[in-house]
Design a protein around this motif. Sequence first.
Motif, PDB file in Angstrom:
ATOM      1  N   UNK A 196      44.882 -58.989  67.328  1.00  0.00           N
ATOM      2  CA  UNK A 196      45.059 -58.159  65.817  1.00  0.00           C
ATOM      3  C   UNK A 196      45.139 -57.695  65.042  1.00  0.00           C
ATOM      4  N   UNK A 197      43.663 -57.638  64.596  1.00  0.00           N
ATOM      5  CA  UNK A 197      43.247 -57.477  63.341  1.00  0.00           C
ATOM      6  C   UNK A 197      43.131 -55.593  63.773  1.00  0.00           C
ATOM      7  N   UNK A 202      45.306 -50.357  62.704  1.00  0.00           N
ATOM      8  CA  UNK A 202      45.569 -48.872  63.632  1.00  0.00           C
ATOM      9  C   UNK A 202      47.264 -48.539  63.137  1.00  0.00           C
ATOM     10  N   UNK A 203      48.171 -49.767  62.950  1.00  0.00           N
ATOM     11  CA  UNK A 203      49.313 -49.422  62.869  1.00  0.00           C
ATOM     12  C   UNK A 203      49.043 -49.120  61.084  1.00  0.00           C
ATOM     13  N   UNK A 204      48.389 -49.475  59.959  1.00  0.00           N
ATOM     14  CA  UNK A 204      48.647 -49.454  59.120  1.00  0.00           C
ATOM     15  C   UNK A 204      48.387 -47.548  58.702  1.00  0.00           C
ATOM     16  N   UNK A 206      48.639 -45.349  61.132  1.00  0.00           N
ATOM     17  CA  UNK A 206      49.540 -44.860  61.524  1.00  0.00           C
ATOM     18  C   UNK A 206      50.640 -44.592  60.113  1.00  0.00           C
ATOM     19  N   UNK A 207      51.098 -45.407  59.424  1.00  0.00           N
ATOM     20  CA  UNK A 207      51.851 -45.703  58.588  1.00  0.00           C
ATOM     21  C   UNK A 207      51.651 -44.625  57.482  1.00  0.00           C
ATOM     22  N   UNK A 208      50.570 -45.103  57.206  1.00  0.00           N
ATOM     23  CA  UNK A 208      49.835 -43.935  55.793  1.00  0.00           C
ATOM     24  C   UNK A 208      48.962 -42.407  55.780  1.00  0.00           C
ATOM     25  N   UNK A 209      49.379 -42.167  57.959  1.00  0.00           N
ATOM     26  CA  UNK A 209      48.256 -41.152  58.623  1.00  0.00           C
ATOM     27  C   UNK A 209      46.888 -40.911  57.521  1.00  0.00           C
ATOM     28  N   UNK A 210      46.379 -42.874  57.114  1.00  0.00           N
ATOM     29  CA  UNK A 210      44.559 -42.273  57.334  1.00  0.00           C
ATOM     30  C   UNK A 210      43.514 -41.595  58.186  1.00  0.00           C
ATOM     31  N   UNK A 211      42.833 -41.518  57.098  1.00  0.00           N
ATOM     32  CA  UNK A 211      41.961 -40.139  58.541  1.00  0.00           C
ATOM     33  C   UNK A 211      41.381 -40.940  58.968  1.00  0.00           C
ATOM     34  N   UNK A 212      40.623 -42.127  59.193  1.00  0.00           N
ATOM     35  CA  UNK A 212      39.778 -42.784  59.237  1.00  0.00           C
ATOM     36  C   UNK A 212      40.325 -43.819  59.550  1.00  0.00           C
ATOM     37  N   UNK A 213      39.615 -44.783  60.515  1.00  0.00           N
ATOM     38  CA  UNK A 213      39.298 -46.049  60.653  1.00  0.00           C
ATOM     39  C   UNK A 213      38.002 -46.785  60.667  1.00  0.00           C
ATOM     40  N   UNK A 214      37.646 -47.476  59.989  1.00  0.00           N
ATOM     41  CA  UNK A 214      36.268 -48.543  60.425  1.00  0.00           C
ATOM     42  C   UNK A 214      36.424 -49.208  61.115  1.00  0.00           C
ATOM     43  N   UNK A 215      35.751 -49.645  61.740  1.00  0.00           N
ATOM     44  CA  UNK A 215      35.321 -50.910  62.588  1.00  0.00           C
ATOM     45  C   UNK A 215      34.838 -51.981  63.196  1.00  0.00           C
ATOM     46  N   UNK A 216      34.003 -53.194  62.987  1.00  0.00           N
ATOM     47  CA  UNK A 216      33.657 -53.739  62.549  1.00  0.00           C
ATOM     48  C   UNK A 216      32.867 -53.207  64.204  1.00  0.00           C
ATOM     49  N   UNK A 267      46.014 -45.407  70.809  1.00  0.00           N
ATOM     50  CA  UNK A 267      47.374 -44.653  72.016  1.00  0.00           C
ATOM     51  C   UNK A 267      48.443 -45.626  71.459  1.00  0.00           C
ATOM     52  N   UNK A 268      48.845 -46.259  71.278  1.00  0.00           N
ATOM     53  CA  UNK A 268      50.020 -47.262  71.896  1.00  0.00           C
ATOM     54  C   UNK A 268      50.416 -47.204  70.400  1.00  0.00           C
ATOM     55  N   UNK A 269      50.056 -47.128  69.190  1.00  0.00           N
ATOM     56  CA  UNK A 269      51.016 -47.356  68.066  1.00  0.00           C
ATOM     57  C   UNK A 269      50.906 -45.765  67.119  1.00  0.00           C
ATOM     58  N   UNK A 270      50.127 -45.279  68.427  1.00  0.00           N
ATOM     59  CA  UNK A 270      50.637 -43.235  67.425  1.00  0.00           C
ATOM     60  C   UNK A 270      49.409 -42.957  66.074  1.00  0.00           C
ATOM     61  N   UNK A 271      48.609 -43.531  66.827  1.00  0.00           N
ATOM     62  CA  UNK A 271      47.226 -42.823  65.384  1.00  0.00           C
ATOM     63  C   UNK A 271      46.373 -41.806  65.882  1.00  0.00           C
ATOM     64  N   UNK A 272      46.153 -41.173  65.410  1.00  0.00           N
ATOM     65  CA  UNK A 272      46.178 -39.546  65.320  1.00  0.00           C
ATOM     66  C   UNK A 272      44.488 -39.102  64.874  1.00  0.00           C
TER      67      UNK A 272
END
Length: 326
Positions: A196-197, A202-204, A206-216, A267-272
């Motif tokens: 869920x995290x 990733x949904x956030x 995708x909505x804000x069109x953030x360039x990069x996501x960092x995971x633990x 992919x499911x949330x549409x984050x590119x």
Amino acid sequence: MTADDGVEYTPTELDRDATFYVAGHRGLVGSAIVRKLESSGFSRLVGKTSAELDLKDRDAVFAYMADIKPKYLVLAAAKVGGILANSTYPVDFLSENLRIQTNVLDAALANDVERVAFLGSSCIYPKFAEQPIREESLLTGHLEPTNDAYAIAKIAGILNVQAVRRQYGLPWISAMPTNLYGPNDNFSPKGSHVLPALIRRYDDAARSKTASVTNWGTGTPRREFLHSDDMADAVLHLMEHYDGPEQVNVGTGRDATIREIAETIAHVVGYEGETAWDATKPDGTPQKLLDVSKLADAGWTSKISLHEGLERTVAWYRDHVNTIRE
């Protein structure tokens, strides 16, 4: 089959008109169990929210159980959280879960509840247990330090059920699910489990069109995930078809790396955008895949694929994003 004191007991279809108490009926697992029981024709389902009944309050729990007199009970209530929450608040996870379990199970015993299913977690098994993890691996090695307090509480619950079987001959059982996800999960940035995290992150993005996501972590640990609706289906099946002192693993028998799971969610949330990994943060257990042979022998296998389950969960999250718990 026979209960542990030699009294004959044969699992059979549960009485759809009997009082059935689902402790934790608003949570991820409990709400799925309620949905399953309702669709299966159970007409007398009962439950209380944590605001209405504090399961840590022993007197209140005993009074409630004496009032409703359930024939069946699923103990799905628990204090749960991810690596950060478990590492930060081990006393809370140990103390609160021990009190919840002891109060509910003692009250069930005092009120002659016929059939109880205690639900735990796959974190009860040793950190380096042979994969896939068999039920016999319980108490054969050291636990994962990041959630050992929670794991000890759940192990105590299993032993509580086994003790009731030995001392009183009641056909109570325990089921240990793999990592669960689905509607009514905890999507809080600080208290959620990994899946869920990741959905929220990733949904956030995708909505804000953030360039990069960092995971633990490194993304290399392997994890198995089971949709909560599959878990609910398995719980009812076990209550009607299994009787034994040993806990039963509940899972899919398939796993994937956290990196692969993150890519699927993106992919499911549409984050590119891009995904980075912070290797200074803990990975947790390298692999946690359950051996589900005992469950298969009891006649049950999972039905919801990870991709289908993620699509369902993302859709639910988006429908409830403004009302979900923080």
